[in-house]
Design a protein around this motif. Structure first.
Motif: not given
Length: 264
Positions: A2-13, A35-42, A242-249
């Motif tokens: 299973f693959k997923f994405i974490q987003v955190t702390d947007p602090h919207l107003f 930029e998440i939408k442009e990734q190949d990560f399914d 196993r957990i495989e993970t990477r941070v993208k900016r």
């Protein structure tokens, strides 16, 4: 797997042009999602790990709902210390669409994700209530054969920044005790500290993810901002534990904070 994405702390107003320490948080959040939408990560789904809104506004939560719909994936969420839970729950539940309030996520035959609420109302630090700990233990007992990823907002490991570590999870020792009988807990994932961490605590892999807005400078005893860019985390959970993970900016824009700010 299973693959997923974490987003955190947007602090919207309420207002799309509002700034947090010099960064327009709505624009930086939109850029991260673009930029998440442009990734190949399914990926299969998204975890949003708190501090969705900075100013307790209805409009901030509605902006979050509106933007994450663009991902066209289920979004699971938890509160952070800046979130106002009655409003957060009401608005996110009304705008269900791809938003899901479930806190126990069962993934195929081998994994489960347990989403914990570490908010203490009105203060920045975190604590797991007895209810949260009892719920966690019950899910671990009910699913002893499953590998488990635990998700919360507040941090457990020291950041080597005195100003930030006073806002940690205050009862991490109780969490450690609750987890000790269970050998299939593989990782703990959180937000809150606006920086990347991939380390170990009591044998568990602990991961923190950059905010989608401002970044806090690591290893700084007094409040300090970092010029590192907003980001997100990609995670893969494998059938063998196993957990495989990477941070993208972000790469296609730049958000620079006001480096003269002394706190928020």
């Amino acid at each position: 797997m299973f693959k997923f994405i974490q987003v955190t702390d947007p602090h919207l107003f309420r207002e799309e042009n509002s700034e947090l320490l010099g960064v327009k948080t709505y624009q930086s959040f939109v850029q991260v999602l673009d930029e998440i939408k442009e990734q190949d990560f399914d990926y299969d789904f998204v975890l949003a790990t708190g501090d969705l809104v900075q100013d307790n506004s209805d409009e901030g939560y509605l902006l979050f709902c509106e933007q994450v719909k663009r991902l066209d994936k289920t979004v699971f969420w938890i509160p952070g210390n800046h979130d106002f839970q009655p409003k957060m729950f009401a608005i996110l539940n009304q705008n269900q669409g791809n938003l899901n309030a479930k806190k126990h996520i069962v993934l195929g035959k081998y994994w489960q994700i347990l989403m914990l609420d570490s908010q203490v109302f009105g203060v920045p630090h975190g604590e797991l209530s007895q209810y949260q700990i009892d719920w966690l233990v019950s899910k671990l007992k009910d699913n002893p054969e499953r590998y488990t990823l635990i998700v919360l907002h507040h941090h457990i490991l020291p950041t080597n920044s005195a100003w930030l570590d006073q806002h940690n999870l205050r009862n991490a020792h109780e969490l450690a005790y609750a987890l000790s009988p269970f050998d299939k807990v593989k990782g703990i994932l959180h937000g809150h500290i606006h920086q990347e961490v991939d380390a170990e605590w009591n044998g568990y892999r602990v991961m923190a993810t950059p905010a989608t807005c401002i970044q806090f400078k690591p290893d700084n005893n007094t409040f300090a901002l970092d010029c590192a860019q907003p980001g997100w985390r990609e995670i893969e959970l494998y059938a063998d534990g196993r957990i495989e993970t990477r941070v993208k900016r972000i790469q296609k824009a730049q958000f620079l904070p006001n480096m003269n700010e002394e706190g928020y």
